[in-house]
Design an enzyme around this catalytic site. Structure first.
Site: not given
Ligand code: TTP
Ligand code: MG
Length: 352
Positions: A10, A105-106
């Site tokens: 992730d 991203d996961e």
């Molecule tokens: P996430 O992996 O949930 O968050 P992140 O990568 O920004 O942070 P973390 O380090 O906690 O993993 O989400 C991945 C991407 O998806 C994030 O950068 C932006 C998008 N996203 C949205 O557009 N809206 C949302 O509500 C969420 C949770 C994510």
């Molecule tokens: Mg992330």
């Protein structure tokens, strides 16, 4: 299979990190992607610097601007993030073909050959080298615990959870961290005095099962660290295979058969786990002068059996591959894949 075989990757503060990478002036600063400070829209993601102010995804931009007056708002550039996501997947593909994309991203990966911990480390390093971004990586024995692992040391984390470690960590996990427990369920559980995994496991199971049925059963399983869900391969995958550059160029058929045997084990194992079957088996050969050939056989029935894949690859090697020149690389690939949810072909040819 070894105890640890699942990797969860992730990216950290994904959209914000890409923007900070591309605009050095925003690095180490509170940044959000999405919306604008006048209050329109919501935050897509917040950099870790912005999170210190309590800003998070899905928060209104107005609230975010109130929490941090110096907050930098940047527009979403989805094409750019998709490109990074593609690069991540090319990296994953060099290690395994069992990949389940979860979001941009996961992803979950299953490792059937090699050491998942070492592979997890290499993936993390590759991602940083190739994209300039950090990912958090979790390695464990099932998907649920692997995801929990990747979340534990964010950002830039690398966390391995063995059975023993899971036993030690799980009881103290807030119930909200368990899959399927959203805000509403958390409240319901809190109302009956359940705040942690331990609280739930000590609660009257019969009461939970009677009132919550299947949901309670699934929750109890996860709280015990049990998750039988498999890594669901992206249906885009058209083939799977293995190849290796030999330690020494060779014309030794026995040694080459040995390689095909190892490949067949790995491939049939992967197919067994995913329920995928194949119809075409291909042997790839590269000679010491770098010329290469591929030779295939297409079966009338689909298969996932080690014997069938191995025997057919050996037939190809024995009968259709010349060893007049030393061989430098050998590979085995299966294609013409049939996924478990596709109707199986009925064969009229009686086989044993
Ligand atoms: P996430 O992996 O949930 O968050 P992140 O990568 O920004 O942070 P973390 O380090 O906690 O993993 O989400 C991945 C991407 O998806 C994030 O950068 C932006 C998008 N996203 C949205 O557009 N809206 C949302 O509500 C969420 C949770 C994510
Ligand atoms: Mg992330």
């Amino acid at each position: 299979m070894t105890e640890l075989s699942i990797i969860h990757v992730d990216m950290d503060a994904f959209f914000a990190s890409v923007e900070q990478r591309d605009h050095p002036k925003y690095r180490h600063k509170p940044v959000v992607v999405g919306g604008d400070p006048d209050g329109r829209g919501v935050v897509s993601t917040a950099s870790y610097e912005a999170r210190k102010f309590g800003i998070h995804s899905a928060m209104s931009c107005r609230k975010a601007a109130q929490l941090c007056p110096d907050l930098i708002f940047l527009p979403v550039d989805m094409d750019k993030y998709k490109l990074v996501s593609k690069k991540m997947h090319s990296i994953f593909n060099t290690y395994t073909s069992i990949i389940e994309p979860i979001s941009i991203d996961e992803a979950f990966l299953e490792i059937v050959q090699g050491d998942a911990v070492e592979i997890g480390k290499s993936i993390k390093e590759d991602i940083f080298r190739i994209t300039g971004l950090t990912a958090s990586v979790g390695v464990s024995y099932n998907k649920f615990i692997a995801k929990m692992a990747s979340d534990m040391e964010k950002p830039n984390g690398f966390t391995v959870i063995t059975h023993d470690r899971a036993k030690a960590i799980l009881p103290y996990m807030p119930i909200r961290k368990i899959w399927g427990v959203g805000e509403k369920t958390e409240k319901e559980l809190n109302n009956i005095g359940i705040f942690t995994v331990k609280d739930l496991l000590q609660y009257d199971h019969e009461f939970l099962l009677k009132n919550w049925g299947r949901r309670a059963h699934d929750l109890l399983q996860l709280c015990r660290g049990i998750d039988h869900s498999t890594v669901q391969v992206d249906q885009e995958v058209k083939s799977m295979g293995e190849e290796t550059t030999l330690k020494k160029d060779t014309r030794d058929l026995a040694l080459l058969r040995e390689q095909l045997r190892d490949f067949s084990i790995a491939i049939s194992h992967r197919m067994g786990r995913t329920g995928i079957r194949c119809r075409t088996i291909t042997v790839k050969i590269k000679y010491n002068d770098f010329s290469s050939i591929t030779r295939s056989i297409t079966l009338s029935n689909s298969t996932k059996s080690f014997d069938e894949i191995y025997q057919n690859s050996v037939d190809i090697l024995n009968n259709r591959v010349s060893v007049s020149k030393p061989i430098r690389l050998i590979g085995l690939q299966v294609s013409n894949l049939i996924y478990p949810d596709e109707p199986t072909q009925i064969s009229f040819i009686q086989t044993e």
